[in-house]
Design a protein around this motif. Sequence first.
Motif, mmCIF file in Angstrom:
data_model
loop_
_atom_site.group_PDB
_atom_site.id
_atom_site.type_symbol
_atom_site.label_atom_id
_atom_site.label_comp_id
_atom_site.label_asym_id
_atom_site.label_seq_id
_atom_site.Cartn_x
_atom_site.Cartn_y
_atom_site.Cartn_z
ATOM 1 N N UNK A 14 0.812 -1.209 0.000
ATOM 2 C CA UNK A 14 0.000 0.000 0.000
ATOM 3 C C UNK A 14 0.851 1.267 0.000
ATOM 4 N N UNK A 15 2.008 1.204 0.644
ATOM 5 C CA UNK A 15 2.919 2.347 0.599
ATOM 6 C C UNK A 15 3.430 2.574 -0.817
ATOM 7 N N UNK A 16 3.774 1.488 -1.485
ATOM 8 C CA UNK A 16 4.256 1.601 -2.866
ATOM 9 C C UNK A 16 3.152 2.085 -3.809
ATOM 10 N N UNK A 17 1.920 1.662 -3.546
ATOM 11 C CA UNK A 17 0.793 2.156 -4.354
ATOM 12 C C UNK A 17 0.694 3.671 -4.245
ATOM 13 N N UNK A 18 0.755 4.177 -3.006
ATOM 14 C CA UNK A 18 0.698 5.629 -2.819
ATOM 15 C C UNK A 18 1.855 6.329 -3.499
ATOM 16 N N UNK A 19 3.038 5.746 -3.406
ATOM 17 C CA UNK A 19 4.218 6.358 -4.023
ATOM 18 C C UNK A 19 4.092 6.386 -5.541
ATOM 19 N N UNK A 20 3.578 5.304 -6.133
ATOM 20 C CA UNK A 20 3.436 5.252 -7.592
ATOM 21 C C UNK A 20 2.369 6.221 -8.083
#
Length: 218
Positions: free
Chosen positions: A189-195
């Motif tokens: 979920x952190x990577x989703x936000x970052x992308x």
Amino acid sequence: MHWDWAVAAEVFPRLMAGLVVTVQATFVGAALAYALGLVLAILKMSENRAVRWTVYWLSEFIRRTPLLVQLYFLFYVLPDLGLFLSPFLAGVIGLGLHFSTYTSEVFRAGIENVPKGQWEAAKSLNYTMAQTWTRVVLPQSIPPMIPPLANYLITMFKETPLLAAITVVELFNAANIYSNSYYKYLEPMTLVGALFLLVSIPSAYAAMWLEQKYSRRN
């Protein structure tokens, strides 16, 4: 709970595949929203009152109901009526229909800003209606529309996680599937936000640049 780089490395390729689907859905949905929005704008300015009011209330109905409900109707209700759509097709149709009601107002405002003298000049030159639109009206009205249309493109990109509700494996759903399978939520979920930020922030600056560019011309 701590960050696990091994989990991040494992899920990242899945997220990138989901990001590709997200971008595809955004651009296909935007193409539909722009094309249908232009048609709706022209119909809203029709001299036929019945056409104007029908299109107006249809647009209001679509705009005032949640996109999620519309996606459910396209994917889950239409099969009961004998019409089956793939998840991706239902998603882009839903995005396109919903946002066409917003882009239609952008197109209508731009078209109405074309001076009446331009219409009269086209008529004096014996232009057909098609020539008037393609050679006179649209070339003058479209450039000022580009900034708001670009903003709607960004908004549409941020709304794509709703497609997860109809099983489209876009960026958010790719992370959600992984998280629910391995009970790892922090990294996906952190990577989703970052992308999402990685795409939306440069896009927002590009939209601001377009707005400044065309406002200077006006």
